[in-house]
Design a protein around this motif. Structure first.
Motif, PDB file in Angstrom:
ATOM      1  N   THR A  27     -10.872  -8.210   0.840  1.00 52.47           N
ATOM      2  CA  THR A  27     -11.105  -9.741   1.667  1.00 52.47           C
ATOM      3  C   THR A  27     -10.287 -10.394   2.243  1.00 52.47           C
ATOM      4  N   LYS A  28     -10.519 -10.987   3.283  1.00 52.48           N
ATOM      5  CA  LYS A  28      -9.410 -12.401   3.459  1.00 52.48           C
ATOM      6  C   LYS A  28      -8.946 -12.887   3.012  1.00 52.48           C
ATOM      7  N   GLY A  29      -7.336 -13.285   2.957  1.00 52.21           N
ATOM      8  CA  GLY A  29      -6.816 -14.459   2.372  1.00 52.21           C
ATOM      9  C   GLY A  29      -6.605 -13.431   0.495  1.00 52.21           C
ATOM     10  N   ILE A  30      -6.558 -12.309   0.586  1.00 50.83           N
ATOM     11  CA  ILE A  30      -5.896 -11.279  -0.897  1.00 50.83           C
ATOM     12  C   ILE A  30      -4.362 -10.780  -0.402  1.00 50.83           C
ATOM     13  N   SER A  31      -4.023 -10.608  -1.698  1.00 48.96           N
ATOM     14  CA  SER A  31      -2.648 -10.053  -1.040  1.00 48.96           C
ATOM     15  C   SER A  31      -2.774  -8.312  -1.651  1.00 48.96           C
ATOM     16  N   ILE A  32      -1.638  -7.767  -0.646  1.00 51.58           N
ATOM     17  CA  ILE A  32      -1.733  -6.738  -1.014  1.00 51.58           C
ATOM     18  C   ILE A  32      -0.105  -6.371  -0.899  1.00 51.58           C
ATOM     19  N   TYR A  33      -0.368  -5.284  -1.846  1.00 54.40           N
ATOM     20  CA  TYR A  33       0.990  -4.853  -2.153  1.00 54.40           C
ATOM     21  C   TYR A  33       1.837  -3.635  -1.816  1.00 54.40           C
ATOM     22  N   VAL A  34       2.586  -2.996  -0.870  1.00 50.80           N
ATOM     23  CA  VAL A  34       2.464  -1.564  -0.240  1.00 50.80           C
ATOM     24  C   VAL A  34       3.110  -0.287  -1.168  1.00 50.80           C
ATOM     25  N   ARG A  35       2.579  -0.054  -2.303  1.00 46.57           N
ATOM     26  CA  ARG A  35       3.438   1.379  -3.328  1.00 46.57           C
ATOM     27  C   ARG A  35       3.745   1.531  -2.798  1.00 46.57           C
ATOM     28  N   LYS A  36       3.378   3.176  -1.818  1.00 48.91           N
ATOM     29  CA  LYS A  36       3.731   4.373  -1.482  1.00 48.91           C
ATOM     30  C   LYS A  36       2.862   4.512   0.022  1.00 48.91           C
ATOM     31  N   VAL A  37       3.258   5.665   0.960  1.00 54.75           N
ATOM     32  CA  VAL A  37       3.406   6.210   2.088  1.00 54.75           C
ATOM     33  C   VAL A  37       3.404   7.525   1.902  1.00 54.75           C
ATOM     34  N   ALA A  38       2.283   8.417   2.122  1.00 51.97           N
ATOM     35  CA  ALA A  38       2.633  10.399   2.085  1.00 51.97           C
ATOM     36  C   ALA A  38       3.905  10.289   3.325  1.00 51.97           C
ATOM     37  N   PRO A  39       4.065  11.932   3.224  1.00 53.76           N
ATOM     38  CA  PRO A  39       5.214  11.730   4.111  1.00 53.76           C
ATOM     39  C   PRO A  39       5.019  11.868   5.595  1.00 53.76           C
ATOM     40  N   PHE A  40       3.498  12.118   5.192  1.00 53.00           N
ATOM     41  CA  PHE A  40       2.634  12.072   7.326  1.00 53.00           C
ATOM     42  C   PHE A  40       2.354  10.324   7.554  1.00 53.00           C
ATOM     43  N   GLY A  41       2.153   9.617   6.462  1.00 52.68           N
ATOM     44  CA  GLY A  41       1.603   8.103   6.730  1.00 52.68           C
ATOM     45  C   GLY A  41       0.517   8.086   6.451  1.00 52.68           C
ATOM     46  N   ASP A  42      -0.048   9.649   5.716  1.00 52.11           N
ATOM     47  CA  ASP A  42      -1.731   9.163   5.488  1.00 52.11           C
ATOM     48  C   ASP A  42      -1.966   9.957   3.688  1.00 52.11           C
ATOM     49  N   PRO A  43      -2.266   9.220   2.693  1.00 55.44           N
ATOM     50  CA  PRO A  43      -2.614   8.009   2.742  1.00 55.44           C
ATOM     51  C   PRO A  43      -1.594   6.675   2.549  1.00 55.44           C
ATOM     52  N   LEU A  44      -2.109   5.521   2.666  1.00 54.82           N
ATOM     53  CA  LEU A  44      -1.386   5.042   1.872  1.00 54.82           C
ATOM     54  C   LEU A  44      -1.904   4.124   0.530  1.00 54.82           C
ATOM     55  N   GLU A  45      -0.655   4.017  -0.345  1.00 52.65           N
ATOM     56  CA  GLU A  45      -1.017   3.497  -2.643  1.00 52.65           C
ATOM     57  C   GLU A  45      -0.620   1.986  -2.357  1.00 52.65           C
ATOM     58  N   VAL A  46      -1.760   1.244  -2.518  1.00 55.40           N
ATOM     59  CA  VAL A  46      -2.078  -0.088  -2.127  1.00 55.40           C
ATOM     60  C   VAL A  46      -2.041  -0.723  -3.720  1.00 55.40           C
ATOM     61  N   THR A  47      -1.408  -1.761  -4.360  1.00 58.79           N
ATOM     62  CA  THR A  47      -1.722  -2.589  -5.052  1.00 58.79           C
ATOM     63  C   THR A  47      -2.926  -3.937  -4.247  1.00 58.79           C
ATOM     64  N   VAL A  48      -3.621  -3.894  -5.286  1.00 53.24           N
ATOM     65  CA  VAL A  48      -4.941  -5.165  -4.652  1.00 53.24           C
ATOM     66  C   VAL A  48      -5.716  -5.536  -6.027  1.00 53.24           C
ATOM     67  N   ARG A  49      -5.789  -6.992  -5.886  1.00 51.11           N
ATOM     68  CA  ARG A  49      -5.558  -7.092  -7.759  1.00 51.11           C
ATOM     69  C   ARG A  49      -5.852  -6.855  -8.848  1.00 51.11           C
ATOM     70  N   GLY A  50      -4.817  -6.389  -8.558  1.00 52.09           N
ATOM     71  CA  GLY A  50      -4.500  -5.917 -10.135  1.00 52.09           C
ATOM     72  C   GLY A  50      -4.035  -4.233  -9.915  1.00 52.09           C
ATOM     73  N   TYR A  51      -4.750  -3.531  -9.317  1.00 52.35           N
ATOM     74  CA  TYR A  51      -5.408  -2.410  -9.466  1.00 52.35           C
ATOM     75  C   TYR A  51      -4.596  -1.707  -8.534  1.00 52.35           C
TER      76      TYR A  51
ATOM     77  N   LYS B 275      -5.237 -11.040   6.976  1.00 54.93           N
ATOM     78  CA  LYS B 275      -5.729 -12.512   7.582  1.00 54.93           C
ATOM     79  C   LYS B 275      -6.832 -11.796   8.437  1.00 54.93           C
ATOM     80  N   LYS B 276      -7.676 -11.303   8.412  1.00 55.53           N
ATOM     81  CA  LYS B 276      -8.948 -10.217   9.038  1.00 55.53           C
ATOM     82  C   LYS B 276      -9.022  -8.998   8.640  1.00 55.53           C
ATOM     83  N   LEU B 277     -10.553  -8.852   8.587  1.00 48.64           N
ATOM     84  CA  LEU B 277     -11.259  -7.284   8.881  1.00 48.64           C
ATOM     85  C   LEU B 277     -11.447  -7.336  10.539  1.00 48.64           C
ATOM     86  N   ASN B 278     -11.097  -6.523  10.708  1.00 52.45           N
ATOM     87  CA  ASN B 278     -11.905  -5.899  12.060  1.00 52.45           C
ATOM     88  C   ASN B 278     -12.869  -4.707  11.712  1.00 52.45           C
TER      89      ASN B 278
END
Length: 73
Positions: free
Chosen positions: A34-58, A16-19
């Motif tokens: 960027t604004k309007g792009i879809s992000i798929y959350v693939r994995k989250v590390a045990p303590f929540g840091d970092p997150l692995e996501v898929t953005v624009r096919g990578y 929605k927005k980048l702060n």
């Protein structure tokens, strides 16, 4: 206000927005988030840091602090 950090594994969110300002915001945009792009959350590390996501096919790994700067809907 929902952020990428709040997204659950297997969820797809839309940016929605980048702060943040300057170099931090530019770095996030350089990763393809960027604004309007879809992000798929693939994995989250045990303590929540970092997150692995898929953005624009990578796959991308993003820190929790950076994920808090990405407002989603």
């Amino acid at each position: 206000m929902a952020t990428l950090r709040d997204a659950k594994i297997g969820e797809t969110v839309t940016v929605k927005k980048l702060n943040g300002e300057g170099a931090l915001k530019r770095r996030i945009m350089d990763m393809g988030i960027t604004k309007g792009i879809s992000i798929y959350v693939r994995k989250v590390a045990p303590f929540g840091d970092p997150l692995e996501v898929t953005v624009r096919g990578y796959e991308l790994t993003i820190r929790k602090a950076d994920a808090e700067m990405i407002e989603t809907m």
